[in-house]
Design an enzyme around this catalytic site. Sequence first.
Site, PDB file in Angstrom:
ATOM      1  N   HIS A 110      45.502  45.924  31.863  1.00  0.00           N
ATOM      2  CA  HIS A 110      45.252  46.180  30.483  1.00  0.00           C
ATOM      3  C   HIS A 110      46.284  47.496  30.048  1.00  0.00           C
ATOM      4  CE1 HIS A 110      41.627  43.693  28.855  1.00  0.00           C
ATOM      5  NE2 HIS A 110      42.197  42.997  30.101  1.00  0.00           N
ATOM      6  N   HIS A 289      42.277  36.261  37.931  1.00  0.00           N
ATOM      7  CA  HIS A 289      40.783  35.756  37.613  1.00  0.00           C
ATOM      8  C   HIS A 289      40.241  35.416  39.263  1.00  0.00           C
ATOM      9  CE1 HIS A 289      41.304  34.976  33.148  1.00  0.00           C
ATOM     10  NE2 HIS A 289      41.494  36.038  33.481  1.00  0.00           N
TER      11      HIS A 289
END
Length: 773
Positions: A110, A289
């Site tokens: 992020h 993921h």
Amino acid sequence: MNDMMVDKTNTVTHDMTGKCPFGGDRVGGAFGTPPTLENWYPDRLRVELLHQNGLAADPLGPDFDYAAEFAKLDFAALKRDIKQFLTTPVAWWPADYDNYGPQMIRMAWHAAGTYRIADGRGGAGTAMQRFAPISSWWDNGNTDKSRRLLQPIKHKYGSALSWGDLMILTGNCALEIMGFPTYGFGGGRLDAWEADNATYWGPEIWDPKDVASFDSMVTRDKRWRGKNGDADYDLENPLAASHQALIYVNPEGPYANGDPLGSARDIRITFTRMAMNDEETVALIAGGHAFGKSHGMVSAAEVGPPPEIAPMEAMGLGWNNPKGPGFAQYTMTNGIEGSWTPNPTQWDNSYLENLFKFEWQQTKSPAGALQWTPTDPNAPKTPDAHVKGQMNDLMMMTSDIALKLDPEYRKVCEKFLADFDAFTQAFSKAWYKLTHRDMGPKFRYLGPEVKIEDDLLWQDPLPERDYELVGDAEIATLKQAIMATGLSVSDLAFTAISAATTYRDSDKRGGANGARLALAPQKDWAVNRRAAPVVEKLRGVMADFNGKQAAGKQISLADLIVLGGCVAVEIAARAAGVPASVPFTPGRVDTTQALTDIEMFTWLKPIVDGFRNYIDDDFKQISQGTAPEEFFLDKANLMKLTAPEWTVLTGGLRVLNVNHDGSDHGVFTDQVGVLTNAFFVNLTDTDLVWEKTDETAMHFVLKDRATDTPKFRATRNDLVFGSNSQLRAIADVYAGSDGQHRFVKDFIAAWDKVMMLDRYDVKGHKRYAPMAA
């Protein structure tokens, strides 16, 4: 001071509880509480943005040498410390699966994922995740905890390790302890010391206190053009994230509608805007993921405010969760709950295997967010992150199902399913690109894990120089050869400034080094057409000079383009009666078309280039109501110019006439090519009056106030230096009777700064010292 004060003139008693009896009735009103300039004049040109993150805000001081300090680190010991931390429990914020790795991957991702190719802003380079607004975006929920957990390591290594480097290195270490081979790490990120007040993150009015639901944060979204699925569906430039307060896309689909194909379209647009192709996009999503879980055990309405507006006693931490202990199995981030894989702390291919092996049905998390679960009751389970022995259903987001249903993404997924090694390599390189894309050339990378031998196209590689540099004698010879071409002062200056002003400090791309002005796509831009014949003549000078050199000294086209500009400025200064020597530092090299990513360099094409008085033909369609001078200010900001530098550079370029089309807009002089302060003298002349010549107020004519006789023509990018109060104050300095010599001196300094912006190989500023000699 007393709580009550008496007005003796009319004996009316005023309640002054909590107020100060002087300076108004609001304590702190002088320090930015409304009304402010932005409240009063929302359309004002914010020139002060050029002076953000200056040395005054930096506690390390002007002499701090980060490269030298970083070199003293025991890098192996630093990595051991980070890896030990990743599996060491911390009571106040327990790790999922007793491993902080997945949490730290999210923090690093992020931090880097704010990067956008359109203007090069964002990324992890200055650790802006520590400051508003990024620190308090909904999508960054609980990244504050990740950084606070790293604080002991940061304190241990002090200023020798920036927050930017620590966050990315921690992400790498997290991947490594879970069995993933990273591609490498380059240090050299320099921390900012104040919030970014310049970057445009979107048009939406978003209230960070509004946490009733994630959905409520995006319903006012204004950044999209067209409807999802239409041919004209696209994001406003220069934005990259699909919604305000997000890093990429809404994981529940566009506007949380649960539509996987709509999500795929959003993913493709946003990841392309972040400089990723389809294969890199799939690698990042599927790779990321493979680890950890998403959190959605508590309703967003119950979670406290983000860090920037949290109560003082929270000490910089936000999103207080009142349920249970507020963490562990009660954690709340994006509202989706669960893990993608049966082994969330081990690198494997089970994310893609399960995505394609099973059918998935839509359901909701405990927080009410849309997510997906396998329809097959015999599908594998995943261990609970905190409750020992408890097994949970696998989870997919709408943005995951998108990879399965979109035809192009599906092809990449199937390739990775068939070849796990290819997937591993693709994720390794994509992660490296994600976390280093904003760092610029490899000259700036620090540390033992830098892959010196690899030239990756997204790094805008330059060939190694294999010849001796020219010295003073050769430079003098070359200057004479340039003058002998008959090229004008205006054309030489235009070509040099055209090469140099592609630079943007946001991601350290562009500039004169490499001579990409002579390569596609830059050679074909309308704004650069005037340079083509100049470049060809300079090629002739280069060929002639290099062909005669027996001692191994050579000159590059890149150096000749800059030297030609220096010659032009020296001639112009002498013609103005101010003999001057313009600094020239050789060493630029010429790159090749094969080493130039045409698609990525196309993003550097200017919409507005005020230095050359250029406005793109499509400006009205893409400006979204933004005035040309705002683009001009933004360009000056990206080039790290101060307001005086921006002003003096523009005034000099105008009298040299470097307008892209050779027009007379802004050329407020009868002596074109002479470096006088005439631009400022005429701009500020009170005997002259300006009138707009079109209803859009894009062009103007200067008339004699007494005779109404037209004298000069101008654009908004000229008049802004007289209409804006801050810029006019600077213009007055150069327009004064003592301004000419100061003007020439300051112009040459600004010129040299611009020509050297991309010279990280020789740059003297210690903070940008090269990795190695």
